[in-house]
Design an enzyme around this catalytic site. Sequence first.
Site, PDB file in Angstrom:
ATOM      1  N   TRP B 133       9.362  -4.098   4.848  1.00 39.90           N
ATOM      2  CA  TRP B 133       8.888  -3.124   5.568  1.00 39.90           C
ATOM      3  C   TRP B 133       7.451  -3.199   7.060  1.00 39.90           C
ATOM      4  O   TRP B 133       7.277  -4.155   6.953  1.00 39.90           O
ATOM      5  CB  TRP B 133       7.393  -3.137   4.258  1.00 39.90           C
ATOM      6  N   ASP B 214       3.351  -7.346  -2.591  1.00 40.60           N
ATOM      7  CA  ASP B 214       2.884  -6.400  -2.193  1.00 40.60           C
ATOM      8  C   ASP B 214       3.334  -5.860  -3.804  1.00 40.60           C
ATOM      9  O   ASP B 214       4.772  -5.606  -3.813  1.00 40.60           O
ATOM     10  CB  ASP B 214       3.299  -6.020  -1.491  1.00 40.60           C
ATOM     11  N   LYS B 250       1.854   6.555  -4.411  1.00 40.32           N
ATOM     12  CA  LYS B 250       3.335   6.662  -5.327  1.00 40.32           C
ATOM     13  C   LYS B 250       3.450   7.389  -6.334  1.00 40.32           C
ATOM     14  O   LYS B 250       3.551   8.117  -6.739  1.00 40.32           O
ATOM     15  CB  LYS B 250       4.489   6.221  -4.240  1.00 40.32           C
TER      16      LYS B 250
END
Lengths: 330, 401
Positions: B133, B214, B250
């Site tokens: 990311w 993560d 999300k």
Amino acid sequence: AYRTDEGQPWVLPVVKKVEQMIANDHSLNHEYLPILGLPEFRANASRIALGDDSPAIKENRIGSVQSLGGTGALRIGAEFLRRWYNGNNNTATPVYISAPSWENHNSVFVDAGFKDIRTYHYWDAAKRGLDLQGLLDDMEKAPEFSIFILHACAHNPTGTDPTPDQWKQIAAVMKRRFLFPFFDSAYQGFASGSLDKDAWAVRYFVSEGFELFCAQSFSKNFGLYNERVGNLTVVGKDADNVQRVLSQMEKIVRTTWSNPPSQGARIVATTLSSPQLFAEWYDNVKTMADRVLLMRSELRSRLESLGTPGTWNHITDQIGMFSFTGLNRK
Amino acid sequence: SSWWSHVEMGPPDPILGVTEAFKRDTNSKKMNLGVGAYRDDNGKPYVLNCVRKAEAVIASKKMDKEYLPIGGLADFTRASAELALGENSEAFKSGGYVTVQGISGTGSLRIGANFLQRFFKSSRDVYLPKPSWGNHTPIFRDAGLQLQAYRYYDPKTCSLDFSGAMDDISKIPEKSIILLHACAHNPTGVDPRQEQWKELAAVVKKRNLLVYFDMAYQGFASGDINRDAWAVRYFIEQGINVVLSQSYAKNMGLYGERAGAFTVICSDAEEAKRVESQLKILIRPMYSNPPLNGARIASIILNTPDLRKEWLVEVKGMADRIISMRTQLVSNLKKEGSSHNWQHITDQIGMFCFTGLKPEQVERLTKEFSIYMTKDGRISVAGVTSGNVGYLAHAIHQVTK
């Protein structure tokens, strides 16, 4: 935190109303805010601090960063100053914090990377008031370009603010010595009951042509403590400078929290942008300020009628949530 | 003159640029595949029903707005730890962990990064997968750590470069920090299989690395919260030193409410208390204490059996729609007559897909078909609907045949 006369927390009636409006509006979703925050919040928040007729707003040379409370605004400002003020990454720039001050001020600037945190004279314990001469002396002696953390109103923890005349003297020295004003405004409206009065110092500095930061908190004046609603107002020489500053603040925000929380900002933006809700809010704020002022006056008069030794006028001379009573540890 | 004359303009955000261009496009068939947020089959943002119900509960309760503790809402952090670790986890049951509320995934990552910078004395190096990311690098850098990389994505196969990863990881200096995506790797969508996770765990353990997981997509990747947390739980069971950041952006659609958590697995409850005290010292000068709204919504959902059940169904629904779009994209490409192997589209998992498209092909997709994505060929499958998947397949075929 504010308490009612029953000693209870108080959710402002206007906040309850607006929250219900938000809850009933099913067209709203939980999408990400922009990195710098909700545009309507940012513009309104800065307008509250600087005033509707602020020359800086008219000249389009202000910027705003929605932040996690006043602390978050201070931190973003501090991180930016460490990277971009007085050269690049100049961690040696002295940062001056009032003696005493909110204890977290020190940690914010230390964690932002500043190596030289100093205090400036502020509270005169003997006379239980502002040590103006000590303060001005410290500013005269401070290295040029030093950063000074100034409490916009309702100094925490002493409740002692400079008078307008004293602010003028402070501003004059700061201008002459090229000192950077970083205002912490956590009690606008809450201190005197008047938004304009509580923002006088910030606006005076703007009118004197200073470039400055003002970290704003809506925790107390909106009672939105746990929603973390704050704003960093940036006043610069012109739009171009402010734009570049904001673009770099965006990078700092992106690695700290990416984008700010939505709920509190929506409540404040909705309230400030509706004339009717704004009036209700103003009324709620005055209720809180008045109760605090009343308690100060009652405390003082009862102490005096009890014949308590000493003088107690400092209780009503001071302003805001806190009062330095002058009581010693015993 | 200004204090800020020398301040440079920050480089424009690449993904924002994509969305700006998309907004300006007047083509009615335009598609925004840069969006990092879930969309329903009509291309609209989706507020979960369980979220609406939790919000109704909150509205009815007339709670005060007092500050949360620095570490956040206790009901939320406990439920968050249980969600990640599993209720049968020894670490969870023994209290050998500390979880603090963070500002969604980013804020949680940053607290952890700052914590490691201050207290992990064995190394300054954080090893990220190649690619990772985009925000990982600046987060760790701003926290004062250094970035290194290990091989991860194989552009030739559009899948995991497992031997490359094993090779690189086996050479990482002992006691360094390695970051792993728990599931639904961002940006590639390429996750190790369980047997591969086991081998990765073995080499990580051998090198005595500290693992930073993560986990931004638990439940959202496979539709099964336990399956998506499998790697995290396995590593902890193996006695590997683990810290973890979680996001509810999300999987609960709470994007703008910033609900997240950071967890440190500790030797015991006593150590956890000491670690917690230091985390609080880091958080206080950052933003004092976290925002309530998102954490309260998540907490009510996780702690109310009916709502939790409903959430599990809804998160599976989102995951299933994404999986179905992947399947439809591949079958549509076949129908178009494409001779390429598009299996990676269905092998990959989560919101994002590394299509394998080259920059020139991406440019043609944008110019000729008004389909917007990042130059690296990454698409957000969330932006695909049953209404536009055919158009997308057609366009991809045109630029790759």
